[in-house]
Design a protein around this motif. Structure first.
Motif, short mmCIF file in Angstrom:
data_model
loop_
_atom_site.label_atom_id
_atom_site.label_comp_id
_atom_site.label_asym_id
_atom_site.label_seq_id
_atom_site.Cartn_x
_atom_site.Cartn_y
_atom_site.Cartn_z
N LYS A 1 -27.46 -8.34 -39.11
CA LYS A 1 -28.04 -7.92 -37.83
C LYS A 1 -29.49 -8.38 -37.71
O LYS A 1 -29.98 -8.65 -36.62
CB LYS A 1 -27.96 -6.39 -37.69
CG LYS A 1 -26.53 -5.87 -37.59
CD LYS A 1 -26.47 -4.39 -37.31
CE LYS A 1 -26.94 -3.53 -38.47
NZ LYS A 1 -26.07 -3.63 -39.67
N THR A 2 -30.17 -8.45 -38.87
CA THR A 2 -31.59 -8.77 -38.83
C THR A 2 -31.85 -10.13 -38.17
O THR A 2 -32.75 -10.26 -37.35
CB THR A 2 -32.18 -8.78 -40.26
OG1 THR A 2 -31.71 -7.62 -40.94
CG2 THR A 2 -33.69 -8.77 -40.22
N VAL A 3 -31.04 -11.11 -38.53
CA VAL A 3 -31.28 -12.45 -37.98
C VAL A 3 -30.97 -12.47 -36.48
O VAL A 3 -31.62 -13.19 -35.70
CB VAL A 3 -30.50 -13.52 -38.78
CG1 VAL A 3 -29.01 -13.38 -38.57
CG2 VAL A 3 -30.97 -14.91 -38.41
N GLN B 1 -39.83 -4.02 -45.34
CA GLN B 1 -38.74 -4.93 -45.66
C GLN B 1 -38.42 -5.86 -44.48
O GLN B 1 -38.27 -7.06 -44.63
CB GLN B 1 -37.52 -4.08 -45.98
CG GLN B 1 -36.55 -4.68 -46.93
CD GLN B 1 -35.53 -3.62 -47.32
OE1 GLN B 1 -35.76 -2.83 -48.22
NE2 GLN B 1 -34.42 -3.59 -46.61
N HIS B 2 -38.30 -5.26 -43.30
CA HIS B 2 -37.99 -6.04 -42.11
C HIS B 2 -39.12 -7.01 -41.78
O HIS B 2 -38.88 -8.15 -41.39
CB HIS B 2 -37.75 -5.12 -40.90
CG HIS B 2 -36.33 -4.71 -40.77
ND1 HIS B 2 -35.90 -3.44 -41.08
CD2 HIS B 2 -35.23 -5.38 -40.38
CE1 HIS B 2 -34.60 -3.37 -40.88
NE2 HIS B 2 -34.17 -4.52 -40.45
N ALA B 3 -40.36 -6.54 -41.92
CA ALA B 3 -41.50 -7.39 -41.62
C ALA B 3 -41.48 -8.61 -42.53
O ALA B 3 -41.70 -9.74 -42.08
CB ALA B 3 -42.80 -6.61 -41.77
N THR C 1 -34.53 -1.29 -32.01
CA THR C 1 -34.58 -0.18 -32.97
C THR C 1 -33.48 -0.39 -33.99
O THR C 1 -32.40 -0.87 -33.66
CB THR C 1 -34.38 1.20 -32.31
OG1 THR C 1 -33.08 1.24 -31.71
CG2 THR C 1 -35.43 1.49 -31.26
N ASP C 2 -33.78 -0.05 -35.25
CA ASP C 2 -32.76 -0.17 -36.29
C ASP C 2 -32.36 1.24 -36.69
O ASP C 2 -33.19 2.13 -36.73
CB ASP C 2 -33.32 -0.95 -37.48
CG ASP C 2 -32.19 -1.44 -38.40
OD1 ASP C 2 -31.02 -1.38 -37.99
OD2 ASP C 2 -32.49 -1.88 -39.51
N GLU C 3 -31.09 1.42 -37.03
CA GLU C 3 -30.57 2.75 -37.35
C GLU C 3 -30.99 3.71 -36.24
O GLU C 3 -31.62 4.72 -36.47
CB GLU C 3 -31.10 3.24 -38.70
CG GLU C 3 -30.72 2.33 -39.86
CD GLU C 3 -29.21 2.15 -40.01
OE1 GLU C 3 -28.46 3.00 -39.51
OE2 GLU C 3 -28.80 1.14 -40.59
#
Ligand code: ADP
Ligand code: MG
Length: 685
Positions: free
Chosen positions: A292-294, A322-324, A388-390
């Motif tokens: 999902k991140t990409v 982590q995401h950054a 937004t994540d989660e």
């Protein structure tokens, strides 16, 4: 009439208008979600006891039943144990004599006489021809009696009496709300009849008929509300993001892998929304590790090429970091300026000032952060997209505040909670949904093994082998339902034992829910940095933390967890190149428990697991389902009554599509009801 003033009755009256319902009962009812007469009258029994007198021949073993007969012996009364007692007598039912036993109801001693005709409700044991008496009924009792869910502050029988009173007083207010044509089409009962029969059915048949109507009403009103919100949302003007497709294509060529078909599909769906002049409210659903991140990175990049800023909000510091880092690595080649904003990066006054200015001036293209992002003094230059994540971990309010920092920016919410397709219709109803339904190819499967508790030593030896190759391990301590304190005790005990076991060989860490957010982040960071080889944890590691070097997870008393939760936990391993393992230690006592463990061993597909969970447990019990947005229905069951749910969805949709839907006289009852009950906060235009 009071002093010439007419008191009009309304279903929105507070339950406190009823006789005998004083402040303490009002509070008790409020706790059950009952504030108004309407809520009281739609607080239906959760089950019904069939109290109709039965013949012995038609009674199944173990069934609760009402029998009518004659007391055929002198009752004997005996005390045993410290405070227990028992009343026994023979009971002639037609031509059969059975034994009746009442436990711990000593007052019955003076009520039951030899030769007397009585009606008894109890549980029948066919083999022993014995009835465990529960109560003695009068001749006039209801044949099919509703039982209400109660709490310690109010008894089920009290609720029943209050409902009875309310029905008698307010039955004239129970006008039909569903349009007549709809009621005729599906042969639904009038609302008054339906509510009466849900509470006081004359027979099982009457109850079933009423229930069918009640389920329809509940689903229909629910769907109407969801689809109304969706419709309003669609009408909302949104930004037009004129992104640069060439640049996006070039960017995707810099990625270290090719996007999966599923990823490409959802990127297209998102880009289509970004470009439209309508507001995007889209949910991106994809299993742990589905990438999902990409997808978020591509959406954020598209936003930047259109001259806007993007923001990503995640629930914890460590996830933000982590995401950054991940986004930074991806954006490096295309010159996107990214910043991390959490309470620790904004700690000093100077750093805060610098960051805030850069963001407000538009020097920062993409910001990743925690809830710190919604603080008052944080302003964007031109916010175009919020990710937004989660998402279920944020309240609606928090997402709203972030949205308000731009001129109605588009919203992409990501979640790894797999909702079975059959339930997607109810959850997320107001959002558009994109699903990544396949994992990138070549993913290492997480080999899952189910061990008996007596095999703990073998499990530990297995972990030893993994640690010896410089891998790391998780041990998840048993979950004690509804007791964070016990969870902690358990985790601590496990921690002490493992520390002793690994003394002088490996470092053991501990993570639990009683730690502050900072302590948790620190512990996770230490684990990531290799300061511990093994981390003992309660379920708090659930959210997307990435420690690629962790290759094995041992879950103690795994049968105490829900399948969805086990799936989320297991997703913490198998994030690197090495083969990974999940060991489930459990001695489930039932077939059901064994089936659950076997499901975990057999599949890693979150959707399959969620569907299986649903089949095994029923929707009300899916762990995390509330967070995921599946509402609690009071009469309808979205699985069992799925057909009705589908019909209700179609009918609600059609109704909203009517060009004259607010003026059509057939709908007046419905609009009035929706307005009065506050079902629709905004007004129809
Ligand atoms: P999640 O959906 O759980 O957030 P991530 O976005 O963290 O998943 O992705 C998991 C891993 O898969 C990451 O290491 C990511 O780089 C990798 N990945 C993502 N998409 C692909 C792909 N198409 N092919 C190969 N690896 C991929
Ligand atoms: Mg993720």
């Amino acid at each position: 009439m009071l002093g010439g003033k007419v008191m009009t009755k309304s279903l929105q009256d507070s339950v406190s208008v009823l006789k005998g319902v004083g402040p303490s009962k009002v509070t008790a009812l409020n706790k059950l979600g009952i504030n108004t007469i309407e809520e009281l009258l739609t607080y239906y029994p959760f089950r019904y006891d069939d109290m109709a007198v039965k013949e012995l021949a038609e009674v199944a073993d173990g069934q609760k039943v009402t029998l009518k007969g004659i007391v055929a012996s002198q009752p004997t009364f005996a005390r045993f144990g410290r405070s227990k007692n028992r009343l026994n007598f023979r009971f002639l039912v037609e031509h059969d004599v059975i034994l009746v036993t009442f436990f711990n109801q000593p007052y019955l001693r003076d009520k039951v006489e030899n030769g007397q005709e009585i009606i008894i409700y109890g549980k029948y044991n066919a083999k022993r021809q014995q009835l465990s008496g529960m109560k003695i009924l009068g001749q006039t009792s209801q044949d099919f009696a509703g039982i209400y869910r109660a709490n310690k502050d109010i008894k089920a029988l009290t609720i029943k009496k209050i409902v009875e009173q309310a029905f008698n007083l307010y039955q004239d207010c129970l006008v039909d709300i569903l349009p007549t044509s709809l009621r005729q089409k599906f042969r639904l009962e009038s609302r008054r009849q339906m509510i009466h029969d849900m509470h006081f059915p004359a027979s099982q048949k009457a109850e079933q008929l009423a229930r069918r109507s009640a389920i329809f009403e509940e689903f229909f009103l629910f769907q109407l509300r969801l689809q109304y919100l969706k419709k309003m949302n669609k009408k909302e003007a949104g930004l037009v993001l004129n992104y640069d497709s060439q640049k996006i294509k070039a960017f995707s060529q810099t990625l270290p892998f090719e996007l999966t078909t599923a990823q490409k599909k959802v990127v297209n769906e998102i880009c289509h929304d970004l470009h439209r002049p309508l507001h995007m409210n889209r949910l991106l659903q994809g299993d742990v590790g589905s990438g999902k991140t990409v997808v978020a990175a591509l959406a954020l990049y598209a936003t930047v090429t259109a001259g806007y800023q993007g923001a990503m909000m995640v629930p914890t510091e460590i996830l933000a970091q982590q995401h950054a880092e991940k986004l930074q690595a991806l954006f490096e080649k295309v010159g996107v300026n990214i910043a991390l904003m959490t309470s620790s990066t904004l700690k000093t006054k100077k750093a805060r000032q610098t960051s805030l200015t850069a963001l407000a001036q538009g020097d920062i293209d993409v910001v990743v952060g925690t809830q710190a992002l919604i603080q008052d003094d944080i302003n964007f230059h031109k916010l175009g997209l919020v990710v937004t994540d989660e998402q279920h971990r944020f309240g609606v309010r928090q997402r709203q505040i972030l949205r308000e920092k731009g001129e109605n920016p588009d919203v992409l919410a990501m979640t790894a909670t797999p909702i079975p397709r059959t339930l997607a219709i109810t959850a997320y109803g107001e959002m558009d949904v994109s699903i990544i339904d396949t994992l990138p190819a070549g993913r290492q499967p997480i080999k899952t093994m189910w061990l008996k508790k007596s095999q703990l030593n073998e499990a530990l030896q297995f972990i030893d082998q993994q640690l010896a190759t410089h891998s790391q391990a998780y041990v998840v301590s048993p979950l004690i339902e509804e007791s964070e304190m016990m969870d902690l005790q358990n985790a601590q005990e496990t921690y002490e034992k493992l520390r002793e076991y690994y003394a002088g060989r490996y470092q053991v860490g501990l993570l639990h829910g009683r730690m502050t957010a900072e302590e948790k982040d620190q512990t996770m960071q230490d684990f990531k940095d290799g300061k511990f080889d093994l981390l003992v944890s309660t379920t708090v590691i659930e959210v997307g933390v990435d420690v690629p070097n962790a290759t094995v997870m041992l879950i103690l008393d795994a049968d105490r967890f829900g399948l969805a939760q086990l799936h989320q936990l297991r997703g913490r391993v198998g994030r690197g190149q090495k083969a990974s393992y999940c060991l489930l230690l459990a001695n489930p006592k039932s077939d059901y428990g064994r089936a659950r463990m076997e499901t975990m061993v057999q599949t890693q597909d979150g959707f399959v697991i969620a569907q299986k969970d649903l089949e095994l447990r029923g929707p009300g019990d899916i762990l995390g389902s509330k967070q995921a947005g599946i509402p609690d229905f009071s009469v309808g069951d979205p699985i069992q009554d799925f057909k009705i749910l589908q019909i209700a969805q179609i009918e609600a949709h059609d109704l909203l599509e009517q060009s004259d839907f607010t003026t059509n006289s057939e709908n007046q009852g419905l609009w009035q009801y929706l307005r009065e009950s506050g079902t629709l906060e905004e007004n129809f235009d």
